[in-house]
Design an enzyme around this catalytic site. Structure first.
Site, mmCIF file in Angstrom:
data_model
loop_
_atom_site.group_PDB
_atom_site.id
_atom_site.type_symbol
_atom_site.label_atom_id
_atom_site.label_comp_id
_atom_site.label_asym_id
_atom_site.label_seq_id
_atom_site.Cartn_x
_atom_site.Cartn_y
_atom_site.Cartn_z
ATOM 1 C CG ASP A 31 -19.520 -7.074 31.080
ATOM 2 O OD1 ASP A 31 -19.314 -8.009 31.888
ATOM 3 O OD2 ASP A 31 -19.901 -7.268 29.918
ATOM 4 C CG ASP B 298 -26.246 -11.012 34.469
ATOM 5 O OD1 ASP B 298 -25.141 -11.541 34.664
ATOM 6 O OD2 ASP B 298 -26.814 -11.011 33.364
ATOM 7 C CD GLU C 160 -21.201 -13.082 30.647
ATOM 8 O OE1 GLU C 160 -21.658 -14.229 30.508
ATOM 9 O OE2 GLU C 160 -21.924 -12.059 30.744
ATOM 10 C CD GLU D 197 -23.104 -15.282 34.775
ATOM 11 O OE1 GLU D 197 -24.238 -14.790 34.993
ATOM 12 O OE2 GLU D 197 -22.284 -14.749 34.003
#
Length: 365
Positions: A78, A100, A131, A156
């Site tokens: 997401d 991201d 998230e 990440e």
């Protein structure tokens, strides 16, 4: 199929790796709207040798290999809202989620496909949902319904040569005050003024807490995320949303008691708490990353981040070796100029492939 030296090796080549990233970045997937990109990911995983599915939470899940050793690579698919035109300019790919965190997640998918079935090892790659929504729905589902792994890597961005070992904690605060209207020339403070008073109390508390703190990771950082006021002529209402970044060993309950003193007649609710987390660096997972980064030509460094991630969910609950890793400049997270270097993305894939191969050789205790 790719070529390493003169040898033909299984798994997607660099061109396929880049195309995969570009394709999933092109599917707009803000939190709660991940299904189309999850379906696309599962299709690609199936073509690359995974047993792939969408689980009950909506996560895109692929598994390669089988055995007692379990490795979990969990990224998120997401993004925050805001579409960015997907385009390539030389080595750079622009698009929402390129950094991201579809870039790190795509690197997971490609690296595991290249590593293939390793001895006595099952690799599970999860593209988690929500998230960015502060619910971490996908990660909590994994914790509640999946077997505890031996090693976890969270997807990440931190740059291909850096290993993230710590995140601050988080607490969200919702402030609501509704009261009868009074004349502005009167002595009563308006709802908006009382809301500002609450925010100033929080700021003053942070300034006092941070006075002797030298590192950003050890400071308490409140942010005012939203404020909205309204009136129907009889009552006035103000709503504020605040985000608190929490350092290690922060006394959350003490702050909640202080906020109860400051709120007056307002309603103050807290939610989405995640405790700060720092991972150990003395384990085979970190050693594998250090060796892989050196093999790719750079010196590995550790990072402690001031935000939160799904490491805050899984790290304290599963208590196994864990790091966060992925290509990209985290300063571009959530920005209108979000982009990733494709060379860095490919380097991260090679690092991850080496990490997986090394972990498969570690003697399981």
């Amino acid at each position: 199929m790719r070529t390493v030296g003169e040898e033909r090796c299984p798994g997607p080549d660099d061109g396929e790796a880049v195309s995969f990233l570009e394709e999933i970045v092109a599917v707009y997937s803000p939190s709660t709207q991940e299904r189309p990109v999850a379906e696309q990911i599962v299709d690609v995983m199936g073509n690359w040798g995974y047993e792939a599915e969408i689980d009950r939470a909506g996560n895109a899940v692929g598994r390669i290999g089988d055995g007692e050793r379990r490795i979990l690579l969990l990224g998120h698919i997401d993004t925050v809202p805001g579409e960015i035109l997907v385009r390539r300019e030389g080595d750079v790919l622009y698009g929402r989620g390129s950094v991201d965190a579809k870039g790190p997640f795509a690197a997971f998918v490609v690296a595991a496909a290249r590593a293939g079935a390793l001895p006595n090892t099952q690799i599970t790659v999860v593209g988690a949902v929500e998230e960015e929504a502060a619910t971490s729905k996908g990660a909590y589902h994994v914790f509640e319904h999946y077997e505890r792994p031996d090693y976890i890597v969270i997807g990440e961005p931190s740059a291909w040569h850096r290993i993230t070992i710590a995140y601050k904690g988080r607490l969200l605060v919702d402030y609501t005050l509704e009261r009868s209207m009074s004349h502005t020339a009167g002595s009563h403070r308006s709802a908006c003024e009382q809301a500002v008073d609450f925010w100033l109390c929080l700021q003053t508390y942070a300034e006092a807490y941070n006075e002797d703190k030298e590192r950003r990771f050890t400071t308490f950082d409140p942010s005012l995320r939203s404020i909205c006021s309204s009136s129907d002529g009889f009552t006035e209402q103000v709503e504020m949303g605040m985000g608190l970044r929490l350092p290690p060993r922060f006394e959350v309950q003490g702050l909640i008691e202080k906020m109860d003193e400051w709120r007056g007649d307002a309603q103050v609710e807290t939610r989405a708490y995640e405790e700060p987390f720092r991972a150990s660096t003395r384990n085979p997972l970190v050693s594998a990353f250090r060796a892989a980064i050196r093999a790719e030509g750079d010196r590995p460094t550790y990072v402690s981040k001031t935000g939160t991630s799904d490491m805050n969910v899984l790290g304290p609950r599963w208590a196994c070796p864990i790091v966060a890793y992925g290509p990209g400049d985290s300063r571009l997270d959530h920005t209108p100029n979000e982009h990733i270097s494709l060379d860095e993305y490919l380097r991260a894939i090679r690092v991850l492939e080496r990490v997986l191969q090394r972990l498969a050789r570690v003697q399981k205790v």
